[in-house]
Enzyme design. Structure first.
Site, mmCIF file in Angstrom:
data_model
loop_
_atom_site.group_PDB
_atom_site.id
_atom_site.type_symbol
_atom_site.label_atom_id
_atom_site.label_comp_id
_atom_site.label_asym_id
_atom_site.label_seq_id
_atom_site.Cartn_x
_atom_site.Cartn_y
_atom_site.Cartn_z
ATOM 1 N N GLU A 1 -0.321 -4.229 14.707
ATOM 2 C CA GLU A 1 0.367 -2.949 14.905
ATOM 3 C C GLU A 1 0.725 -2.700 16.363
ATOM 4 O O GLU A 1 1.792 -2.152 16.665
ATOM 5 C CB GLU A 1 -0.491 -1.797 14.363
ATOM 6 C CG GLU A 1 -0.543 -1.711 12.845
ATOM 7 C CD GLU A 1 -1.540 -2.657 12.214
ATOM 8 O OE1 GLU A 1 -2.255 -3.356 12.973
ATOM 9 O OE2 GLU A 1 -1.619 -2.718 10.971
ATOM 10 N N GLN B 1 2.215 0.081 7.621
ATOM 11 C CA GLN B 1 1.913 -0.029 6.191
ATOM 12 C C GLN B 1 1.258 1.268 5.688
ATOM 13 O O GLN B 1 1.610 1.774 4.623
ATOM 14 C CB GLN B 1 0.999 -1.222 5.946
ATOM 15 C CG GLN B 1 1.078 -1.736 4.546
ATOM 16 C CD GLN B 1 0.474 -3.112 4.435
ATOM 17 O OE1 GLN B 1 -0.706 -3.297 4.729
ATOM 18 N NE2 GLN B 1 1.259 -4.084 4.034
ATOM 19 N N PHE B 2 0.333 1.783 6.461
ATOM 20 C CA PHE B 2 -0.258 3.104 6.216
ATOM 21 C C PHE B 2 -0.335 3.817 7.562
ATOM 22 O O PHE B 2 -0.605 3.175 8.586
ATOM 23 C CB PHE B 2 -1.672 2.986 5.630
ATOM 24 C CG PHE B 2 -1.692 2.542 4.195
ATOM 25 C CD1 PHE B 2 -1.816 3.465 3.165
ATOM 26 C CD2 PHE B 2 -1.585 1.196 3.871
ATOM 27 C CE1 PHE B 2 -1.827 3.051 1.846
ATOM 28 C CE2 PHE B 2 -1.598 0.777 2.556
ATOM 29 C CZ PHE B 2 -1.720 1.705 1.529
ATOM 30 N N ALA B 3 -0.139 5.123 7.542
ATOM 31 C CA ALA B 3 -0.216 5.886 8.789
ATOM 32 C C ALA B 3 -1.526 5.622 9.517
ATOM 33 O O ALA B 3 -1.574 5.529 10.747
ATOM 34 C CB ALA B 3 -0.086 7.378 8.495
ATOM 35 N N ASP B 4 -2.590 5.462 8.739
ATOM 36 C CA ASP B 4 -3.924 5.251 9.307
ATOM 37 C C ASP B 4 -3.942 4.067 10.285
ATOM 38 O O ASP B 4 -4.647 4.073 11.286
ATOM 39 C CB ASP B 4 -4.945 4.983 8.193
ATOM 40 C CG ASP B 4 -4.807 5.937 7.022
ATOM 41 O OD1 ASP B 4 -3.668 6.100 6.530
ATOM 42 O OD2 ASP B 4 -5.817 6.509 6.600
ATOM 43 N N PHE B 5 -3.166 3.039 9.966
ATOM 44 C CA PHE B 5 -3.187 1.828 10.794
ATOM 45 C C PHE B 5 -2.430 2.015 12.104
ATOM 46 O O PHE B 5 -2.504 1.173 13.002
ATOM 47 C CB PHE B 5 -2.614 0.631 10.022
ATOM 48 C CG PHE B 5 -3.359 0.324 8.752
ATOM 49 C CD1 PHE B 5 -4.696 0.662 8.620
ATOM 50 C CD2 PHE B 5 -2.730 -0.292 7.692
ATOM 51 C CE1 PHE B 5 -5.390 0.402 7.450
ATOM 52 C CE2 PHE B 5 -3.407 -0.570 6.507
ATOM 53 C CZ PHE B 5 -4.744 -0.219 6.391
ATOM 54 N N HIS C 1 -6.807 5.072 4.135
ATOM 55 C CA HIS C 1 -5.441 4.970 3.602
ATOM 56 C C HIS C 1 -4.895 6.340 3.213
ATOM 57 O O HIS C 1 -4.072 6.462 2.320
ATOM 58 C CB HIS C 1 -5.413 4.054 2.366
ATOM 59 C CG HIS C 1 -5.748 2.628 2.656
ATOM 60 N ND1 HIS C 1 -7.017 2.211 2.913
ATOM 61 C CD2 HIS C 1 -4.960 1.527 2.741
ATOM 62 C CE1 HIS C 1 -7.025 0.900 3.128
ATOM 63 N NE2 HIS C 1 -5.781 0.460 3.034
#
Lengths: 322, 329
Positions: free
Chosen positions: A59, A81-85, A126
């Site tokens: 990222e 892929q996910f905001a969390d990442f 996620h």
């Protein structure tokens, strides 16, 4: 014809790729036949060869690469892929992209798409809503579309803006929201929308909480209580004028956000209204956020963790009793 | 594919042909050293706010980083790259203006010391977080490829510490994935060139105190990248001959380390070669020194006369799109 929030995001990207040769899409599994974890880029790699590029699980480097490309004339759209990442890319987003124009007078026109917000069973890593973190830092625009129409027009607008844009798309809305057609044009960036008019109470919210707030407003309306729901559309810039105008009509303010409760967008709205519109308030403003714990996995816990139409309505009743 | 170039041996270096750009490179090194000595002096006199971060001992490597790049190439220098920045085309007055906080410098008092650049002129402005510039350079090269440009390269510098960051690792990996014409030049006191294998880079190591070797190896790496070879890693052995910044007395560097071959001063070695091989006469050498001193003096004097930024007049807007500025007050 019916089009979902997710399809609107895909269609916006297709239009951008078709009409602007500076645009490319960059992220994990966005290319090939896979089309991204949520299929927001499905079919685009085939339609636009060489412009929908898969990346390693990196990222930091994904955003760093986008920054370098943007500085050299491109308009990259990054898919996390996910905001969390995106926490892995915070350095590049906040310290590199966010500071760049201020430091050098050269803007960084990147768009970072963050599929965020909770869905059942997604758990702590996620489900996060990251908008308040990004809004805290200078140099970034933070979009939080709540409708199919806004998902489409705001993504197109995000790519046109010369500054870095954090585009927070809500995963829960991907399939739940549908529209008959896509608009040619939306409201200007930074302008809030009155999603429902009302005289008794102002509910200021954004993203998926707009739908929950509208459901709460329906429930309250059956009891004779008319809520005005303001959809911020962008958390930063924040349309304080529209919020103040609504509070001037109702005298009561409830702010709703899905992110964690400490600080953040809801606290910022209350700070502004109490500073600039204290005289407009008939009662102390109230806010409701997710609970101050990591986001739980089990559906029973998850649905109690985030604000819902039920808890929003309950909070509204409490505020209206004051 | 790993190709490890043997370290230069000083006993044979005298016999090796002198690189055609040796004299030119030496003058950039001299200018960098002269400038940085002046900055140190100003700092000690209390005339520079923040810190001063010099590249003493690193000039031979750094100058080779900047010297072989064309204007259209991408250069992402790091902390101790004054020589390379100058060789790439950074006006000396930019250095003075940034250190002295001039309103007219490229950073206009908003950022200082080595955190400067002119991205529109292909010199990226580093951030402090090490490794971050690697992927940014990759992205700049991808943009050039998208636009159909040919025969371009990008070069970025990193230290041994910076090479341990996740950001550097991600950046080097993505460079190999994208097969962009990138040269990463690492300054290290350990030979880390074998990492090139893992990244899919071609790797070379060299004696960073030997200007001739730096010009040969880094020049060749730039040439290979430009010709379409895989990304290049050059690891140069050297010792920083100063603290991290002028606030740091480097008392932790032991005498044993200072006696190591990689701890020699590259500028002195280059000058010795010039004298030993009679590349120029003493008068020319003196004129080069005088010229460097005059350029430094002019840059500093200019910056000292510049207007300083003022809080009440500053444009407190971090966005290019001014109409989207959040109105908080």
């Amino acid at each position: 014809m019916s089009i979902t929030y997710l399809e609107a995001i895909r269609e916006a990207q297709a239009k951008l790729l078709r009409e602007d040769e500076r645009v490319f899409i960059y992220g994990q599994d966005v290319g090939g036949t896979f089309g991204g974890a949520f299929k927001a880029t499905k079919g685009l790699a085939k339609e636009f060869p060489g412009r929908v590029l898969n990346t390693p699980i990196s990222e930091d480097a994904i955003v760093g690469t986008a920054i370098g490309a943007a500085l050299n004339g491109m308009r990259p759209i990054v898919e996390m892929q996910f905001a969390d990442f995106s926490s892995i890319a915070l350095n590049q987003i906040l310290n590199h992209a966010g500071t760049h124009y201020w430091r050098t007078q050269v803007p960084v026109p990147i768009t970072v798409r963050l599929p965020g917000g909770g869905t059942k069973g997604s758990g702590p890593f996620h489900s996060q809503s990251m908008e308040s973190i990004y809004a805290h830092y200078p140099g970034l625009i933070v979009m939080t579309p709540a409708t199919v129409e806004d998902a489409y027009t705001m993504l197109i607008e995000a790519v046109a803006i010369d500054d870095p844009v954090i585009y927070c798309e809500h995963k829960y809305l991907y399939y739940h929201l549908k529209a008959d057609k896509l608009p040619e044009k939306g409201l200007p960036t930074g302008r809030a929308r009155i999603a429902r008019a009302g005289r008794d109470l102002t509910i200021v919210t954004y993203s998926a909480m707009v739908q929950e707030s509208l459901s709460a407003a329906e429930e309250l309306a059956r009891e004779g209580l008319e809520s005005e729901v303001v959809d911020l559309r962008t958390v930063k810039p924040l349309d304080t004028d529209t919020v103040l105008a609504s509070v001037a009509r109702t005298g009561r303010l409830l702010c709703v956000g899905e992110s964690f409760p400490w600080g953040g967008a809801t606290a910022e709205i209350i700070a502004r209204v109490t500073s600039a519109g204290f005289h407009l308030l008939d009662a102390a403003p109230v806010r409701i956020n997710a609970k101050d714990t990591p986001i739980p996995y089990h559906p029973n816990l998850w649905s109690a963790h985030r604000p819902s139409a039920k808890t929003i309505a309950a909070k509204a009743r409490m505020l209206l009793r004051e | 594919m790993l190709q490890t170039a043997p370290r230069s041996k000083r006993t044979t270096a005298k016999k090796a042909p002198v690189h055609e750009r040796f004299r030119e490179a030496f003058r950039w090194m001299l200018l960098a050293r002269t400038m940085e000595e002046k900055l140190v002096s100003l700092y000690r006199g209390g005339h520079i706010t923040g810190g001063v971060y010099i590249g003493k001992g690193q000039e031979a490597i750094s100058v080779a980083c900047g010297l072989f790049l064309e204007k259209n190439d991408i250069f992402a220098p790091l902390i101790r790259d004054q020589a390379g920045r100058s060789a790439f085309g950074e006006p000396l007055v930019d250095v003075a203006r940034t250190y002295l906080g001039s309103r007219l410098g490229p950073m206009r008092g908003r950022d200082g010391n080595i955190h400067r650049g002119r991205p529109s002129d292909n010199q990226l402005a580093m951030i402090s977080h090490l490794g971050a510039m690697v992927s940014a350079t990759v992205g700049a090269l991808m943009a050039k490829r998208f636009k159909g440009e040919k025969k371009f390269v990008g070069l970025t510098a990193i230290g041994e510490g910076g090479m341990q960051t996740g950001s550097c690792h991600e950046g080097m990996n993505i460079a190999a994935v994208e097969q962009v014409p990138l040269v990463v030049v690492a300054f290290a006191s350990h030979d880390l060139v074998e990492r090139a294998i893992g990244y899919g880079f071609e790797g070379y190591s060299l004696d960073g105190t030997d200007l001739n070797a730096c010009l040969d190896v880094i020049g060749s790496a730039v040439k290979r990248a430009r010709a379409g070879r895989p990304p290049q890693l050059v690891v140069a052995a050297m010792l920083r001959l100063s603290g991290h910044g002028e606030h740091d007395d480097a008392s932790y560097v032991t005498d044993e380390i200072k006696r190591q071959p990689f701890a020699q001063d590259c500028l002195k070695l280059a000058e010795k070669k010039i004298v030993d091989l009679e590349l120029v006469d003493a008068e020319t050498l003196r004129s080069w020194r005088d010229d460097a001193a005059a350029k430094v003096e002019e840059a500093i004097t200019t910056a000292q006369q510049d207007p300083q930024p003022a809080g009440e007049k500053e444009d407190w807007c971090a966005l290019h799109t001014r109409e989207l500025l959040d109105q908080m007050e």
